[in-house]
Design a protein around this motif. Sequence first.
Motif, PDB file in Angstrom:
ATOM      1  N   ILE A 178       8.408   1.191  -8.963  1.00  0.00           N
ATOM      2  CA  ILE A 178       7.060   0.647  -9.093  1.00  0.00           C
ATOM      3  C   ILE A 178       6.009   1.756  -9.091  1.00  0.00           C
ATOM      4  O   ILE A 178       4.926   1.602  -9.662  1.00  0.00           O
ATOM      5  CB  ILE A 178       6.778  -0.369  -7.951  1.00  0.00           C
ATOM      6  N   ALA A 179       6.329   2.903  -8.475  1.00  0.00           N
ATOM      7  CA  ALA A 179       5.369   4.008  -8.396  1.00  0.00           C
ATOM      8  C   ALA A 179       4.948   4.480  -9.787  1.00  0.00           C
ATOM      9  O   ALA A 179       3.803   4.885 -10.003  1.00  0.00           O
ATOM     10  CB  ALA A 179       5.962   5.169  -7.602  1.00  0.00           C
ATOM     11  N   GLU A 180       5.886   4.436 -10.766  1.00  0.00           N
ATOM     12  CA  GLU A 180       5.569   4.857 -12.131  1.00  0.00           C
ATOM     13  C   GLU A 180       4.569   3.918 -12.783  1.00  0.00           C
ATOM     14  O   GLU A 180       3.806   4.315 -13.669  1.00  0.00           O
ATOM     15  CB  GLU A 180       6.849   4.915 -12.970  1.00  0.00           C
ATOM     16  N   LEU A 181       4.578   2.670 -12.357  1.00  0.00           N
ATOM     17  CA  LEU A 181       3.663   1.676 -12.917  1.00  0.00           C
ATOM     18  C   LEU A 181       2.290   1.733 -12.258  1.00  0.00           C
ATOM     19  O   LEU A 181       1.265   1.543 -12.918  1.00  0.00           O
ATOM     20  CB  LEU A 181       4.263   0.280 -12.751  1.00  0.00           C
ATOM     21  N   LEU A 182       2.272   2.028 -10.970  1.00  0.00           N
ATOM     22  CA  LEU A 182       0.999   2.052 -10.248  1.00  0.00           C
ATOM     23  C   LEU A 182       0.115   3.209 -10.698  1.00  0.00           C
ATOM     24  O   LEU A 182      -1.096   3.073 -10.823  1.00  0.00           O
ATOM     25  CB  LEU A 182       1.254   2.153  -8.740  1.00  0.00           C
ATOM     26  N   GLY A 183       0.742   4.363 -10.957  1.00  0.00           N
ATOM     27  CA  GLY A 183      -0.029   5.537 -11.315  1.00  0.00           C
ATOM     28  C   GLY A 183      -0.534   6.264 -10.083  1.00  0.00           C
ATOM     29  O   GLY A 183      -0.442   5.759  -8.952  1.00  0.00           O
ATOM     30  N   HIS A 184      -1.077   7.464 -10.296  1.00  0.00           N
ATOM     31  CA  HIS A 184      -1.579   8.273  -9.188  1.00  0.00           C
ATOM     32  C   HIS A 184      -2.733   7.549  -8.499  1.00  0.00           C
ATOM     33  O   HIS A 184      -3.714   7.169  -9.123  1.00  0.00           O
ATOM     34  CB  HIS A 184      -2.054   9.633  -9.725  1.00  0.00           C
ATOM     35  N   LYS A 185      -2.593   7.356  -7.210  1.00  0.00           N
ATOM     36  CA  LYS A 185      -3.585   6.632  -6.402  1.00  0.00           C
ATOM     37  C   LYS A 185      -3.892   5.245  -6.996  1.00  0.00           C
ATOM     38  O   LYS A 185      -5.026   4.784  -6.992  1.00  0.00           O
ATOM     39  CB  LYS A 185      -4.873   7.446  -6.284  1.00  0.00           C
ATOM     40  N   ASP A 186      -2.841   4.612  -7.508  1.00  0.00           N
ATOM     41  CA  ASP A 186      -2.933   3.252  -8.080  1.00  0.00           C
ATOM     42  C   ASP A 186      -3.901   3.170  -9.263  1.00  0.00           C
ATOM     43  O   ASP A 186      -4.446   2.105  -9.586  1.00  0.00           O
ATOM     44  CB  ASP A 186      -3.368   2.237  -7.018  1.00  0.00           C
ATOM     45  N   LYS A 187      -4.102   4.295  -9.967  1.00  0.00           N
ATOM     46  CA  LYS A 187      -5.106   4.353 -11.031  1.00  0.00           C
ATOM     47  C   LYS A 187      -4.800   3.396 -12.183  1.00  0.00           C
ATOM     48  O   LYS A 187      -5.694   2.741 -12.734  1.00  0.00           O
ATOM     49  CB  LYS A 187      -5.205   5.787 -11.560  1.00  0.00           C
ATOM     50  N   LEU A 188      -3.522   3.293 -12.559  1.00  0.00           N
ATOM     51  CA  LEU A 188      -3.160   2.450 -13.709  1.00  0.00           C
ATOM     52  C   LEU A 188      -3.335   0.963 -13.378  1.00  0.00           C
ATOM     53  O   LEU A 188      -3.833   0.192 -14.209  1.00  0.00           O
ATOM     54  CB  LEU A 188      -1.726   2.746 -14.147  1.00  0.00           C
ATOM     55  N   ILE A 189      -2.903   0.576 -12.195  1.00  0.00           N
ATOM     56  CA  ILE A 189      -3.057  -0.829 -11.792  1.00  0.00           C
ATOM     57  C   ILE A 189      -4.538  -1.202 -11.719  1.00  0.00           C
ATOM     58  O   ILE A 189      -4.949  -2.299 -12.130  1.00  0.00           O
ATOM     59  CB  ILE A 189      -2.359  -1.079 -10.434  1.00  0.00           C
TER      60      ILE A 189
ATOM     61  N   LEU B 190       1.479  -7.853 -19.868  1.00  0.00           N
ATOM     62  CA  LEU B 190       1.316  -6.406 -19.952  1.00  0.00           C
ATOM     63  C   LEU B 190       2.217  -5.696 -18.950  1.00  0.00           C
ATOM     64  O   LEU B 190       2.895  -4.714 -19.293  1.00  0.00           O
ATOM     65  CB  LEU B 190      -0.151  -6.037 -19.702  1.00  0.00           C
ATOM     66  N   LEU B 191       2.243  -6.168 -17.710  1.00  0.00           N
ATOM     67  CA  LEU B 191       3.065  -5.530 -16.680  1.00  0.00           C
ATOM     68  C   LEU B 191       4.547  -5.554 -17.061  1.00  0.00           C
ATOM     69  O   LEU B 191       5.256  -4.562 -16.883  1.00  0.00           O
ATOM     70  CB  LEU B 191       2.849  -6.221 -15.332  1.00  0.00           C
ATOM     71  N   ASN B 192       5.009  -6.670 -17.594  1.00  0.00           N
ATOM     72  CA  ASN B 192       6.416  -6.762 -18.009  1.00  0.00           C
ATOM     73  C   ASN B 192       6.724  -5.820 -19.171  1.00  0.00           C
ATOM     74  O   ASN B 192       7.797  -5.205 -19.218  1.00  0.00           O
ATOM     75  CB  ASN B 192       6.765  -8.203 -18.378  1.00  0.00           C
TER      76      ASN B 192
END
Length: 340
Positions: A18-29, A62-64
């Motif tokens: 999940i870390a790859e999806l969240l991005g650095h400091k949750d930037k992508l989410i 999008l998330l999927n």
Amino acid sequence: MSPVKQKIHLDFKEDHSIAELLGHKDKLIKQIEEEYNVNIFVLGNDVEISGKKNNVDKAAKLLNDLVLQINLGQRINEDQLDDSIGLINGKRSGNKEALSSQIIINGGKKIKPRTEGQKRYTDAIKGNTIVFGIGPAGTGKTYLALAMAVSSLCQNEIGRIILVKPVVEAGEKLGYLPGDIYDKVSPYLKPLYDALYEMLDVEIFQQYMDMGIIEVVPLAYMRGRTLNDSFIILDEAQNASPEQMKMFLTRLGFGSKVVITGDITQIDLPREKESGLVLVREILQEVNGIEFVELTSKDVIRHKLVQKIVDAYKSYEDHKEAEQKETNKEDDSKKEQIQK
């Protein structure tokens, strides 16, 4: 419309998380939350999305799709996220089949088409001996052709990759540049080198060049050759004359595949010269084994402004063409009145 909540489970494979999806400091989410005006709560691989139903559905889709890309070995960054958002919002053409398709190259690295147009293009290359990829800058015409060539080489389907380019921009100035002909044209072929450096390690690329497994040739130097067991790419083909295009196409040998790429809106030939890429379609459109694939601004995979630039230029050119037709009609009308 009252807010709704939707829970989804994200299925990551192998070493992905999940870390790859969240991005650095949750930037992508956070970017996804802002785009769709939703709230996203993450607990492990379980995600809860809340907001207006239509927005929640788009965010979930999008998330999927992003998880699918991550599972295929793609690294998600802001540009890729913008591109995926464009697909979900219908601003670009794409589907799950396109996203799941992949080209395996050196060292198991995977490259994939990211739009329906790109998927259609790679499928055409797999299924035909000669393919024309025509479209604006940033649609992946050359990059995907190179990926297919490297994949074929790594799987021993062909023995050589031949990269060909017309050197129209250089003209007579070539004589003033130092070195032999290959040194002189090297600056014009740098985009091809850059893509190959990414797909093959620099050392392997140089080794292949030294052994003649990868060869870079100015179009004018193709005359008289017949290329067997080769993957041949003609780049910037809009700058080939009709005579050069015929000469190039007749170099095809046994066990070879040819891809011709170009953008007919960026022709550098003198105005009085016709582009061979424009004419060849009229001549070869109905020939079996040859396919023409049109890519559009919806297939642009670069900074999102590039797509807007392509559309703006097309709108301007269409307007100028309409004005010219109107002027020609007025001129014809005046001539008829004078004759009367």
